[in-house]
Design a protein around this motif. Structure first.
Motif: not given
Length: 200
Positions: A151-159
């Motif tokens: 999955g992806a957290g907020l940091a990965e989402f932003a990137v």
């Protein structure tokens, strides 16, 4: 009725929940009547499965009377502006672990960011449209397989969002406050071209 509304419509279907036939896997070829289908035995439920988990008591169901009232109030007050561009692009995530990618698909399409590459229709007109599987092209980005597993957290989402053409301002709870969060929500609720995505 007014025939100008549906000039090419020959038939239509009104749907409601009902029992399903157990033996027929292809509904399009089913010749059983609804009465016969209702009499068929129901299949056993799969183990470790969930159907319509109840909402926590702190949340309001959108289609409930309270939810409708709150939505009407938001419309009246001009604080439902993001609803319309987002609802036009509504999708459900393709994988259980694609929460972030499903949200990103909706937001990027609602913002009108051009992916500058084709979406799945090599034999069609060449639609350029965001899809859950289109965000990971680039050496600095996580692979689709990694996102499928982790999955992806907020940091990965932003990137992923920034790498694909969105302007992103990430805020983390530990470095912010409830007051600033509510202020950001109130401001975004009056805009149709800027959206708040929350990871909780």
């Amino acid at each position: 009725g007014n025939s100008t509304l549906f000039p090419s419509t020959k038939t239509f279907c009104i749907m409601a929940a009902a029992a399903r036939c157990v033996s027929c896997k292809v509904r399009a070829t089913c010749s059983l009547s609804s009465k016969a289908a209702a009499a068929a035995p129901r299949p056993a439920l799969p183990e470790q499965s969930v159907f319509r988990r109840p909402l926590p008591t702190t949340l309001v169901r959108f289609a409930s009377r309270t939810g409708k009232r709150m939505f009407s109030e938001a419309l009246r007050d001009g604080t439902a502006e993001p609803y319309f561009p987002l609802s036009e692009q509504y999708v459900t995530q393709q994988e259980i672990s694609f929460c972030a990618l499903g949200s990103l698909t909706m937001v990027m399409n609602a913002l009108g960011v051009d992916p500058r590459r084709r979406w799945r229709d090599e034999s069609g007109p060449g639609w350029r449209w965001w899809d859950d599987e289109m965000f990971t092209e680039g050496a600095c980005l996580p692979s689709l397989d990694d996102l499928r597993r982790e999955g992806a957290g907020l940091a990965e989402f932003a990137v992923l969002a920034a790498a694909n053409g969105a302007a992103v301002n990430s805020q983390h709870a530990e470095a912010s406050s409830e007051r600033s969060f509510r202020k950001a929500l109130a401001a975004a609720a009056r805009l149709s071209d800027s959206f708040v995505v929350v990871n909780f």
